[in-house]
Structure formats: structure tokens, C-alpha cells
Write an enzyme that holds these catalytic residues in place. Sequence first.
Site, PDB file in Angstrom:
ATOM      1  CG  ASN A  10      -1.856   1.122   1.300  1.00  0.00           C
ATOM      2  OD1 ASN A  10      -1.473   2.254   0.981  1.00  0.00           O
ATOM      3  ND2 ASN A  10      -3.079   0.885   1.712  1.00  0.00           N
ATOM      4  CG  ASP A  12      -3.117   4.685   0.380  1.00  0.00           C
ATOM      5  OD1 ASP A  12      -3.129   4.605  -0.863  1.00  0.00           O
ATOM      6  OD2 ASP A  12      -4.007   4.193   1.109  1.00  0.00           O
ATOM      7  CG  HIS A  13       1.142   5.928   4.770  1.00  0.00           C
ATOM      8  ND1 HIS A  13       0.376   6.868   5.403  1.00  0.00           N
ATOM      9  CD2 HIS A  13       0.650   4.729   5.148  1.00  0.00           C
ATOM     10  CE1 HIS A  13      -0.529   6.270   6.139  1.00  0.00           C
ATOM     11  NE2 HIS A  13      -0.388   4.966   6.007  1.00  0.00           N
ATOM     12  CG  HIS A  46      -8.431   4.152   0.955  1.00  0.00           C
ATOM     13  ND1 HIS A  46      -8.600   4.044   2.321  1.00  0.00           N
ATOM     14  CD2 HIS A  46      -9.656   4.496   0.477  1.00  0.00           C
ATOM     15  CE1 HIS A  46      -9.846   4.303   2.636  1.00  0.00           C
ATOM     16  NE2 HIS A  46     -10.511   4.597   1.544  1.00  0.00           N
ATOM     17  NE  ARG A  48      -9.463   8.542   4.231  1.00  0.00           N
ATOM     18  CZ  ARG A  48      -9.748   7.715   5.252  1.00  0.00           C
ATOM     19  NH1 ARG A  48      -9.022   6.630   5.436  1.00  0.00           N
ATOM     20  NH2 ARG A  48     -10.729   7.972   6.075  1.00  0.00           N
ATOM     21  NE  ARG A  52      -7.598  11.356   5.466  1.00  0.00           N
ATOM     22  CZ  ARG A  52      -8.067  10.789   6.585  1.00  0.00           C
ATOM     23  NH1 ARG A  52      -7.287   9.984   7.265  1.00  0.00           N
ATOM     24  NH2 ARG A  52      -9.279  11.031   7.009  1.00  0.00           N
ATOM     25  CD  GLU A  73      -7.302  -0.202   0.983  1.00  0.00           C
ATOM     26  OE1 GLU A  73      -7.550   0.806   1.665  1.00  0.00           O
ATOM     27  OE2 GLU A  73      -6.381  -0.968   1.243  1.00  0.00           O
ATOM     28  CB  THR A 104      -9.684   1.802   7.357  1.00  0.00           C
ATOM     29  OG1 THR A 104      -9.295   2.557   6.218  1.00  0.00           O
ATOM     30  CG2 THR A 104     -11.056   1.219   7.133  1.00  0.00           C
ATOM     31  CD  GLU A 154      -7.292  -6.065   3.094  1.00  0.00           C
ATOM     32  OE1 GLU A 154      -7.530  -5.811   1.901  1.00  0.00           O
ATOM     33  OE2 GLU A 154      -6.461  -5.450   3.785  1.00  0.00           O
ATOM     34  CG  HIS A 217      -5.631  -1.597   9.883  1.00  0.00           C
ATOM     35  ND1 HIS A 217      -6.021  -0.505   9.137  1.00  0.00           N
ATOM     36  CD2 HIS A 217      -5.323  -1.135  11.104  1.00  0.00           C
ATOM     37  CE1 HIS A 217      -5.962   0.570   9.900  1.00  0.00           C
ATOM     38  NE2 HIS A 217      -5.538   0.213  11.097  1.00  0.00           N
ATOM     39  N   GLY A 239       0.958  -1.280   4.404  1.00  0.00           N
ATOM     40  CA  GLY A 239       1.380   0.056   3.995  1.00  0.00           C
ATOM     41  C   GLY A 239       2.285   0.741   4.984  1.00  0.00           C
ATOM     42  CD  GLN A 240       2.342   4.167   9.576  1.00  0.00           C
ATOM     43  OE1 GLN A 240       1.558   4.870   8.965  1.00  0.00           O
ATOM     44  NE2 GLN A 240       3.345   4.652  10.265  1.00  0.00           N
TER      45      GLN A 240
HETATM   46  N1  PXP Z   1      -5.942  -3.015   3.939  1.00  0.00           N
HETATM   47  C1  PXP Z   1      -6.914  -2.085   3.960  1.00  0.00           C
HETATM   48  C2  PXP Z   1      -8.267  -2.471   3.476  1.00  0.00           C
HETATM   49  C3  PXP Z   1      -6.653  -0.771   4.406  1.00  0.00           C
HETATM   50  O1  PXP Z   1      -7.643   0.132   4.425  1.00  0.00           O
HETATM   51  C4  PXP Z   1      -5.345  -0.447   4.802  1.00  0.00           C
HETATM   52  C5  PXP Z   1      -5.029   0.949   5.234  1.00  0.00           C
HETATM   53  O2  PXP Z   1      -5.722   1.231   6.367  1.00  0.00           O
HETATM   54  C6  PXP Z   1      -4.365  -1.438   4.755  1.00  0.00           C
HETATM   55  C7  PXP Z   1      -4.685  -2.714   4.326  1.00  0.00           C
HETATM   56  C8  PXP Z   1      -2.933  -1.160   5.145  1.00  0.00           C
HETATM   57  O3  PXP Z   1      -2.860  -0.902   6.506  1.00  0.00           O
HETATM   58  P1  PXP Z   1      -1.467  -0.427   7.124  1.00  0.00           P
HETATM   59  O4  PXP Z   1      -1.148   0.883   6.491  1.00  0.00           O
HETATM   60  O5  PXP Z   1      -1.769  -0.330   8.582  1.00  0.00           O
HETATM   61  O6  PXP Z   1      -0.457  -1.474   6.792  1.00  0.00           O
END
Ligand code: PXP
Length: 264
Positions: A10, A12-13, A46, A48, A52, A73, A104, A154, A217, A239-240
Site C-alpha cells: 500500500n 498511500d503514505h 485507497h 479516499r 487526503r 480501496e 480505517t 480482507e 491493517h 502500507g504504514q
Molecule cells: N488493507 C486495507 C483495506 C486498508 O484500508 C489499509 C489501510 O488502512 C491497509 C490494508 C494497510 O494498513 P497499514 O497501512 O496499517 O499497513
Amino acid sequence: MNNTMKLGVNIDHVAVLREARRVNDPDILQALYVACANGADQITIHLREDRRHIQDMDAKNIIAHSSVPVNLECSINKNILDIVTNLKPHRATLVPEKREEVTTEGGLDVFGYEDELAYAIELLHDYVIPVSLFVDPSIEAMEKSKQLGAEMVELHTGTFANLFAMLNSSLPYSNHSVQELELPRNELSSRLEKSIEDIKLAAIHAHSLGLEVAAGHGLNYHNVAHIMDIKEIIELNIGQSIIARSVFSGLADAIKEMKRLTSR
Ligand code: PXP
């Protein structure tokens, strides 16, 4: 049973950092290329409602240029679904979304929003987009996801990840301690065991219903081994922790290390 594990990265960050300055640095497409070249089996983003991080143009470019499938997502908001059906990602993962949340926080309310979810799934299927539902790990949620017509679930691993972090990391000594989990260690341990059992039972049940099973997550380099033990789970979206580690070691090494830990 297919026992290999796919790693969805992921990114996104990377866009979070970019949006902090409204410049094109770091470049999300560079992140895409590095991820694809270093072991990502899938890219997860994602889109959103508040934009953001990922913007519409990012999603379009990522889908156009990714060498691996893109898992998009999104919420069940009508405008977002219109964009998603236009973008035609390889898969859509429906997630709950609240503007005020940092991330989320829980799975979809598959009982409270049954009709809206059924509509969204049908719409996405009309555009030949397979659907995954981001749900809490309960037997009831697996049954309902199957009934709603999703191909995949998921499992939200946030409860597990919070418990693990409160027991095994510096989180309790930081500003971001999870206050409701400031509990004696033996209580945290037994809750952690239960959270793993919940994920396992949900995964087994979903698999028996013919659903594909992913998880995500809060997964990181320290806790992911527990999820790897559950053979019904065939995909992780992370992701994070990967982007956080890449600050110190670079994105390529961060992904390679996660790939090493999540290979069966
Ligand atoms: N899966 C889903 C459906 C998510 O919404 C997210 C981000 O919240 C992730 C995985 C990745 O989570 P993380 O960034 O905590 O690894």
C-alpha cells in the site's frame, strides 16, 4: 490449497508525504516502479473521499503503469464508485470511511449497510471488477460477505496489531498509546491469543465458503509471522510499516525484507 502468499504494498503514505507539501516529491509513480521491481505482487491504494493522499490522477496513472494488479480501496459513496468503475482496477476493496478517522478503524458494517453494499457489489460486477470486502474477523461477517456476492474478504487485523504493539513495542510509552488497552500484561496476552484465534477461525470459515481471504491493517515486520501461520490467508496488504521503514532503509529494501518475511 494455494499456499503462496501475495504481498500487496500500500503506497498511500508516499502520497501523504507529498500532500504535506503539495509538491510532486516523493513521486508516487517512482514508488510504484520501485515496489513492482522489488517484490510487490500487488499495489494497493485507497482513493479516499477527502483525497487526503491518493488523487484521481494518481489512481489513473498507477492503474495504467503498474506491472502488477492494482487493488483499489474505496467507500460505497456513489461519486467514488462512479470513478472506480471508470478506472477499472483489477479489484475493488470496499472499506468503511469516516472523514474524522486517521485510518480505517474497523471493518465494514455488513449488517447495517447490507443494501448499499449489495448495490455497490452489483455495480462493480457490471463493470467486471471483482470485489473484496474489508471486514472484521467474525463468522457472521464471513457468511454475510458470501451472501452479498463478494469474491474475497480482507480480514481487518487492527485489533490484533494494537494488542501486539501494546505488549511488544514502545507504543504504551508514547503519545499514541491505545488507552483502552492499557491493561495488565496477562490480560493483553490472553486478548492477543483470542484475536489470533478469531482471525484464524474467520479465515477457515471464509475459505470453506469459497471466498478468497486477505488480511491487512497494522501488520509489520514484528507481528506478521502470526498471520503467516494461517494458511487460508493468501494475501496481505501492508502500507504504514513498509513506508515507515523505507525512511531509514529505502523502499526497495523495506519491501524486500517484508517479502522475505511473508514468503511461504
Ligand atoms: N488493507 C486495507 C483495506 C486498508 O484500508 C489499509 C489501510 O488502512 C491497509 C490494508 C494497510 O494498513 P497499514 O497501512 O496499517 O499497513
